[in-house]
Scaffold this active site. Structure first.
Site, mmCIF file in Angstrom:
data_model
loop_
_atom_site.group_PDB
_atom_site.id
_atom_site.type_symbol
_atom_site.label_atom_id
_atom_site.label_comp_id
_atom_site.label_asym_id
_atom_site.label_seq_id
_atom_site.Cartn_x
_atom_site.Cartn_y
_atom_site.Cartn_z
ATOM 1 N N ASN A 33 -17.446 -8.275 -22.267
ATOM 2 C CA ASN A 33 -17.524 -7.369 -23.425
ATOM 3 C C ASN A 33 -16.257 -6.522 -23.552
ATOM 4 O O ASN A 33 -16.217 -5.600 -24.360
ATOM 5 C CB ASN A 33 -18.759 -6.455 -23.350
ATOM 6 C CG ASN A 33 -18.656 -5.439 -22.221
ATOM 7 O OD1 ASN A 33 -17.762 -5.528 -21.386
ATOM 8 N ND2 ASN A 33 -19.558 -4.474 -22.201
ATOM 9 N N PHE A 34 -15.266 -6.818 -22.718
ATOM 10 C CA PHE A 34 -13.957 -6.144 -22.746
ATOM 11 C C PHE A 34 -14.067 -4.641 -22.500
ATOM 12 O O PHE A 34 -13.252 -3.877 -22.999
ATOM 13 C CB PHE A 34 -13.200 -6.460 -24.052
ATOM 14 C CG PHE A 34 -12.901 -7.926 -24.181
ATOM 15 C CD1 PHE A 34 -11.857 -8.487 -23.456
ATOM 16 C CD2 PHE A 34 -13.690 -8.751 -24.961
ATOM 17 C CE1 PHE A 34 -11.599 -9.852 -23.517
ATOM 18 C CE2 PHE A 34 -13.433 -10.107 -25.030
ATOM 19 C CZ PHE A 34 -12.391 -10.671 -24.315
ATOM 20 N N THR A 36 -13.625 -3.146 -19.531
ATOM 21 C CA THR A 36 -12.413 -2.881 -18.746
ATOM 22 C C THR A 36 -11.518 -4.121 -18.666
ATOM 23 O O THR A 36 -10.414 -4.043 -18.128
ATOM 24 C CB THR A 36 -12.765 -2.442 -17.297
ATOM 25 O OG1 THR A 36 -13.662 -3.412 -16.739
ATOM 26 C CG2 THR A 36 -13.415 -1.072 -17.269
ATOM 27 N N ALA A 81 -19.157 -5.731 -14.089
ATOM 28 C CA ALA A 81 -19.726 -4.537 -13.452
ATOM 29 C C ALA A 81 -18.973 -3.296 -13.888
ATOM 30 O O ALA A 81 -17.907 -3.384 -14.498
ATOM 31 C CB ALA A 81 -19.620 -4.665 -11.924
ATOM 32 N N TYR A 147 -22.577 3.469 -6.815
ATOM 33 C CA TYR A 147 -21.985 2.127 -6.927
ATOM 34 C C TYR A 147 -22.423 1.247 -5.753
ATOM 35 O O TYR A 147 -22.925 0.136 -5.943
ATOM 36 C CB TYR A 147 -20.456 2.255 -6.965
ATOM 37 C CG TYR A 147 -19.718 0.936 -6.863
ATOM 38 C CD1 TYR A 147 -19.542 0.127 -7.982
ATOM 39 C CD2 TYR A 147 -19.179 0.493 -5.650
ATOM 40 C CE1 TYR A 147 -18.846 -1.088 -7.888
ATOM 41 C CE2 TYR A 147 -18.490 -0.706 -5.552
ATOM 42 C CZ TYR A 147 -18.329 -1.484 -6.673
ATOM 43 O OH TYR A 147 -17.652 -2.688 -6.569
ATOM 44 N N VAL A 207 -1.682 10.829 -2.724
ATOM 45 C CA VAL A 207 -2.552 10.190 -1.730
ATOM 46 C C VAL A 207 -3.721 11.128 -1.456
ATOM 47 O O VAL A 207 -3.511 12.293 -1.132
ATOM 48 C CB VAL A 207 -1.798 9.950 -0.403
ATOM 49 C CG1 VAL A 207 -2.665 9.203 0.591
ATOM 50 C CG2 VAL A 207 -0.508 9.203 -0.660
ATOM 51 N N PHE A 208 -4.932 10.613 -1.598
ATOM 52 C CA PHE A 208 -6.113 11.430 -1.298
ATOM 53 C C PHE A 208 -6.378 11.353 0.206
ATOM 54 O O PHE A 208 -6.561 10.268 0.748
ATOM 55 C CB PHE A 208 -7.325 10.938 -2.103
ATOM 56 C CG PHE A 208 -7.122 11.100 -3.584
ATOM 57 C CD1 PHE A 208 -7.274 12.341 -4.185
ATOM 58 C CD2 PHE A 208 -6.750 10.018 -4.375
ATOM 59 C CE1 PHE A 208 -7.065 12.507 -5.548
ATOM 60 C CE2 PHE A 208 -6.534 10.167 -5.734
ATOM 61 C CZ PHE A 208 -6.697 11.423 -6.329
ATOM 62 N N ARG A 274 -11.414 12.323 -1.297
ATOM 63 C CA ARG A 274 -12.425 12.351 -2.374
ATOM 64 C C ARG A 274 -13.817 12.079 -1.820
ATOM 65 O O ARG A 274 -13.986 11.254 -0.910
ATOM 66 C CB ARG A 274 -12.089 11.274 -3.418
ATOM 67 C CG ARG A 274 -10.761 11.532 -4.086
ATOM 68 C CD ARG A 274 -10.429 10.468 -5.078
ATOM 69 N NE ARG A 274 -10.478 9.132 -4.504
ATOM 70 C CZ ARG A 274 -10.227 8.026 -5.188
ATOM 71 N NH1 ARG A 274 -9.964 8.093 -6.468
ATOM 72 N NH2 ARG A 274 -10.264 6.859 -4.605
HETATM 73 N N1 LIG Z 1 -11.451 -4.945 -7.154
HETATM 74 C C1 LIG Z 1 -12.012 -4.740 -5.962
HETATM 75 O O1 LIG Z 1 -11.346 -4.334 -5.007
HETATM 76 C C2 LIG Z 1 -13.473 -5.028 -5.750
HETATM 77 C C3 LIG Z 1 -14.016 -4.789 -4.476
HETATM 78 C C4 LIG Z 1 -15.370 -5.055 -4.269
HETATM 79 C C5 LIG Z 1 -16.132 -5.579 -5.288
HETATM 80 N N2 LIG Z 1 -15.585 -5.794 -6.528
HETATM 81 C C6 LIG Z 1 -16.442 -6.341 -7.582
HETATM 82 O O2 LIG Z 1 -15.808 -7.466 -8.175
HETATM 83 C C7 LIG Z 1 -16.192 -7.567 -9.541
HETATM 84 C C8 LIG Z 1 -14.949 -7.679 -10.419
HETATM 85 O O3 LIG Z 1 -14.158 -6.507 -10.262
HETATM 86 P P1 LIG Z 1 -12.701 -6.351 -10.914
HETATM 87 O O4 LIG Z 1 -11.897 -5.562 -9.947
HETATM 88 O O5 LIG Z 1 -12.228 -7.670 -11.382
HETATM 89 O O6 LIG Z 1 -13.035 -5.376 -12.142
HETATM 90 P P2 LIG Z 1 -12.670 -5.501 -13.704
HETATM 91 O O7 LIG Z 1 -13.064 -4.196 -14.308
HETATM 92 O O8 LIG Z 1 -11.276 -5.957 -13.871
HETATM 93 O O9 LIG Z 1 -13.656 -6.648 -14.186
HETATM 94 C C9 LIG Z 1 -14.987 -6.412 -14.621
HETATM 95 C C10 LIG Z 1 -15.157 -7.159 -15.918
HETATM 96 O O10 LIG Z 1 -16.528 -7.049 -16.332
HETATM 97 C C11 LIG Z 1 -16.552 -6.784 -17.726
HETATM 98 N N3 LIG Z 1 -17.822 -6.117 -18.019
HETATM 99 C C12 LIG Z 1 -18.239 -4.906 -17.575
HETATM 100 N N4 LIG Z 1 -19.462 -4.627 -18.037
HETATM 101 C C13 LIG Z 1 -19.846 -5.691 -18.786
HETATM 102 C C14 LIG Z 1 -21.017 -6.002 -19.532
HETATM 103 N N5 LIG Z 1 -22.051 -5.142 -19.590
HETATM 104 N N6 LIG Z 1 -21.076 -7.180 -20.188
HETATM 105 C C15 LIG Z 1 -20.044 -8.048 -20.136
HETATM 106 N N7 LIG Z 1 -18.911 -7.814 -19.451
HETATM 107 C C16 LIG Z 1 -18.808 -6.643 -18.793
HETATM 108 C C17 LIG Z 1 -15.335 -5.925 -17.968
HETATM 109 O O11 LIG Z 1 -14.920 -5.883 -19.312
HETATM 110 C C18 LIG Z 1 -14.311 -6.595 -17.057
HETATM 111 O O12 LIG Z 1 -13.626 -7.651 -17.697
HETATM 112 C C19 LIG Z 1 -17.048 -6.333 -9.834
HETATM 113 O O13 LIG Z 1 -18.408 -6.714 -9.732
HETATM 114 C C20 LIG Z 1 -16.675 -5.373 -8.724
HETATM 115 O O14 LIG Z 1 -17.712 -4.453 -8.458
HETATM 116 C C21 LIG Z 1 -14.273 -5.536 -6.778
#
Ligand SMILES: NC(=O)c1ccc[n+]([C@@H]2O[C@H](COP(=O)([O-])OP(=O)(O)OC[C@H]3O[C@@H](n4cnc5c(N)ncnc54)[C@H](O)[C@@H]3O)[C@@H](O)[C@H]2O)c1
Length: 310
Positions: A33-34, A36, A81, A147, A207-208, A274
């Site tokens: 849904n874009f 983030t 997410a 979270y 840096v936190f 934090r």
């Molecule tokens: N980046 C990290 O270090 C990390 C660590 C642990 C877990 N994760 C998990 O990995 C997954 C991806 O994380 P990321 O870093 O790529 O984040 P990101 O924000 O880049 O990707 C999340 C994507 O989900 C989409 N989205 C959010 N809500 C939505 C909805 N209701 N319907 C449809 N699309 C939706 C956003 O637009 C985005 O494109 C997440 O579940 C996150 O919790 C990430």
């Protein structure tokens, strides 16, 4: 060739996972849904005839189940997410909706459409603050943020559905993922992307805490490969595995690499630690090796060189 439905495909990890699935010869339907995510992350994927994208909000009741029933994919890779710990603390209701209600929609889509496998983006945040490291999957789970709690509840919810309705769920507990396309606006897991942006702009990093906190930083290329294995490898059974390197790197060590590459940027400033941040986080990588055949290959030094561009 498998057909994988990827939620959050336009995000950081989603777009890299999509690219690797396509390169391995699979078909990918992305959902986003874009909120983030960014269309630009899918520039390479869009050139492939094996890729399609649906703009859809996962929290819309029944929307994903309808799409999955039409497409009948071989697996759902659920990455969409709310990914920020501080945001989950500011907006627990939104965290509940985007991280738990949406995951229930995925579980229901798998049940109703008969999807044989779901791979879930869980997180090391499910463990909370533990003195005994590295953390194995059987360590007590004591999340210290909405979270982390929602990620843990999402695992339980999916595993219960899988046991009741006969599909396979792989819960991937990612540690701190870093690499190209990470949005520096995501203020928790993206410490390295925030540092990279500050140094690029010639500004002092904040840096936190004292910077001695360690993280198990894992390259997004490795995480995407773990997702390809978990979605497509034949014969997997349900389970939980850390997706990590087994090595800790302190923020000060990461900053040192950036500082040496950018000697004219002012020294980092320190701000209070934090709430919700853990001091040390290192995972045991053995289960992922045993169950998925996954071993991280990109070192932090290599990954930082890629980001810095040298
Ligand atoms: N980046 C990290 O270090 C990390 C660590 C642990 C877990 N994760 C998990 O990995 C997954 C991806 O994380 P990321 O870093 O790529 O984040 P990101 O924000 O880049 O990707 C999340 C994507 O989900 C989409 N989205 C959010 N809500 C939505 C909805 N209701 N319907 C449809 N699309 C939706 C956003 O637009 C985005 O494109 C997440 O579940 C996150 O919790 C990430």
């Amino acid at each position: 060739m498998a057909h994988i439905l990827v939620t959050g495909a336009a995000g950081f990890i989603g777009s890299h996972s999509t690219d690797q699935l396509l390169r391995a010869g699979h078909r990918v339907t992305g959902v986003d849904n874009f909120r983030t995510g960014h269309a630009a992350n899918l520039t390479a994927a869009r050139t492939s005839a094996a890729f399609a994208l649906h703009e859809l909000d996962l929290t819309t009741p029944g929307a994903l189940a309808k799409l999955a029933t039409q497409l009948r994919p071989d697996a759902i890779l659920h990455l969409a997410a709310l990914v920020s710990v501080p945001e989950s603390m500011r907006q627990p209701d939104l965290n509940f909706s985007l991280n738990l209600q949406a995951t229930h929609e995925v579980a229901e889509a798998a049940r109703l459409a008969g999807v044989p496998r779901v791979v879930f983006a869980s997180s090391a945040a499910v463990y909370g603050n533990h003195p005994h490291l590295p953390l194995r999957e059987d360590a007590p789970t004591r999340p210290v943020s909405p979270y982390g709690a929602a990620k843990l509840a999402g695992e339980v919810l999916l595993l219960g559905h899988a046991a009741a309705f006969g599909f396979t769920v792989r819960c991937q507990r990612y540690y701190n993922v870093f690499g190209p396309r990470q949005d520096p606006a995501s203020s928790y897991s993206g410490a390295i992307s925030i540092f990279a942006r500050s140094y690029r702009e010639g500004k002092a990093v904040t840096v936190f805490g004292d910077g001695r906190q360690t993280r198990d930083f894992i390259s997004v290329h490795d995480v995407a490969r773990a997702n390809v294995l978990a979605t497509t490898r034949p014969g997997l059974t349900s389970g939980i595995a850390n997706i990590c390197t087994g090595r800790g790197t302190s923020l000060l060590d990461v900053l040192d690499v950036f500082a040496r590459a950018n000697p004219n940027v002012p020294h980092p400033q320190h701000a209070p630690a934090r709430p919700g941040d853990v001091q040390h986080s290192i995972g045991a990588p053995d289960a992922a090796e045993k169950e998925l055949g996954f071993v991280a290959e990109v070192s932090v030094a290599q990954g930082l060189r890629e980001l810095i561009g040298r």
